[in-house]
Write a protein that holds these residues in place. Structure first.
Motif, PDB file in Angstrom:
ATOM      1  N   VAL A 178      -8.064  17.035 -15.501  1.00 49.50           N
ATOM      2  CA  VAL A 178      -8.995  17.014 -14.368  1.00 49.50           C
ATOM      3  C   VAL A 178     -10.071  15.954 -14.582  1.00 49.50           C
ATOM      4  N   VAL A 207      -6.941  25.265 -11.005  1.00 49.79           N
ATOM      5  CA  VAL A 207      -5.803  25.162 -11.921  1.00 49.79           C
ATOM      6  C   VAL A 207      -5.734  26.490 -12.663  1.00 49.79           C
ATOM      7  N   VAL A 230      -1.864  18.944 -12.096  1.00 51.18           N
ATOM      8  CA  VAL A 230      -3.222  18.481 -11.776  1.00 51.18           C
ATOM      9  C   VAL A 230      -3.184  17.246 -10.879  1.00 51.18           C
TER      10      VAL A 230
END
Length: 359
Positions: free
Chosen positions: A20, A73, A326
């Motif tokens: 991320v 996530v 992601v």
């Protein structure tokens, strides 16, 4: 930027935080933990980045979801807590978030998922306007997009074989290795991961997904299993000793069958020491690799070796699988609410990532 929550900071969660932070389209908003000892710790510390990120971990799920994050996530394991994982994910989707996760095996191919799993997700999407994309950490791309991409290179294909080949001696997950997989257990012990029907429950969706992409009608999904004992007691750096005569290697296949022939195969070959089952497939070097083999004309093999967290191949496999999830978030964010699979979500370049300093 897309405000993103990482829920869980184990093997998958650590990689998710790093992914991320490295993605220029995403912003790490919050990190959720279950262990009270992790509450208040900086996300950079939890992810092993070596520098703070200014995001303190919290265990207040309600407060985080009430803040209406753009994306979540979900990195908490669903292996031993599938009902709880489904409830968590439904809750996150109901908040309106784009959710990506490896935790719900049945949703790798959501078209064949049991109604008791798919129905709550569809209801959450309708109520909250969120989305869900599920892909594996074994890794998912090795059992769907990579073999399907390679299928376009062959003149004729007889069998597609997707392999995970690993030495678990460096895998610091003693409960999973000893009890879920059965390493070091008596040979009469039945490891839960390979109990009859379980491999199909976990990997059957990926077999069906590939079959659907290739326009195949499967007659059945079949399982095979082989186990080998250790010839001598061996020691590992992370999990101690494994005694002679106990399980030292495990090999199984989940096969998509057409006209009596296995034509789509997901195969796992795992050992606790390289001396056990030396006649089985071995990784080229190190502790593991993922391989796709297309038997046909021409014969095609692609082996992927990924490393992370000090050279660990298991961590590298997790990281690439997490990267797939992601890096799909911005595409999902710009797409209509829905339940997506690997055939829906494109594998594409991440614009702006190349040239960024390592996070």
């Amino acid at each position: 930027m897309i405000d993103t929550v990482v829920w869980g900071t184990g093997n998958v969660g650590r990689a998710a935080i790093r992914a991320v932070v490295a993605n220029p389209a995403l912003s790490l908003a919050r990190v959720l933990v279950h262990n009270p000892e992790k509450v208040g710790r900086d996300a950079g510390n939890l992810a092993g980045l070596g520098h703070p990120l200014g995001v303190a971990a919290t265990d207040d799920v309600a407060a985080v979801l009430e803040s209406e994050p753009d994306a979540v996530v979900y990195a908490v394991s669903g292996e031993v807590r599938p009902d709880e994982a489904l409830a968590d994910i439904v809750r996150a989707v109901s908040s309106g978030a784009v959710v990506v996760t490896p935790a719900l095996y049945a949703l790798y191919d959501h078209r064949s998922a049991p109604i008791e799993i798919a129905e709550p997700v569809h209801a959450a999407i309708a109520d909250g306007g969120g989305s869900l994309f599920v892909s594996g950490v074994d890794p998912g791309w090795g059992n769907d997009v990579l073999p399907l991409l390679l299928s376009g290179l062959g003149s004729s294909i007889d069998v597609i074989r997707c392999q995970e080949i690993f030495d678990y001696s460096t895998y610091d997950q003693p409960d999973s290795v000893r009890y879920l997989v059965g390493m070091g257990q008596p040979m009469e012990y039945v490891p839960p991961m390979v109990a009859p029907g379980v491999p199909t429950m976990v990997w059957g969706g990926q077999v069906r997904l590939m079959a659907r992409a290739l326009g195949l009608e499967l007659d059945e999904i079949r399982e095979t299993l082989e186990r080998r004992p250790l010839a001598k007691t061996v020691g590992t750096a992370t999990m101690g000793e494994f005694e002679a005569g106990t399980q030292g290697a495990l090999r199984f296949e989940v096969q998509g069958v057409v006209d009596g022939e296995a034509i789509i195969v997901i195969e796992h070959v795992t050992r606790i020491h390289p001396s056990c089952a030396p006649d089985w497939p071995m990784p080229p070097d190190g502790d593991g690799a993922h391989r796709v083999v297309l038997e046909g004309r021409p014969h095609i093999e692609v082996t992927v070796e990924a490393t992370d967290e000090g050279g660990s191949r298991s961590a590298g496999g997790n990281a690439t699988a997490v990267g797939r999830l992601v890096n799909a978030i911005d595409w999902l964010f710009d797409s209509p609410p829905g339940l997506y699979d690997a055939l829906d979500v494109p594998l594409r370049p991440t614009v702006g990532k190349l040239g960024r300093k390592k996070s």
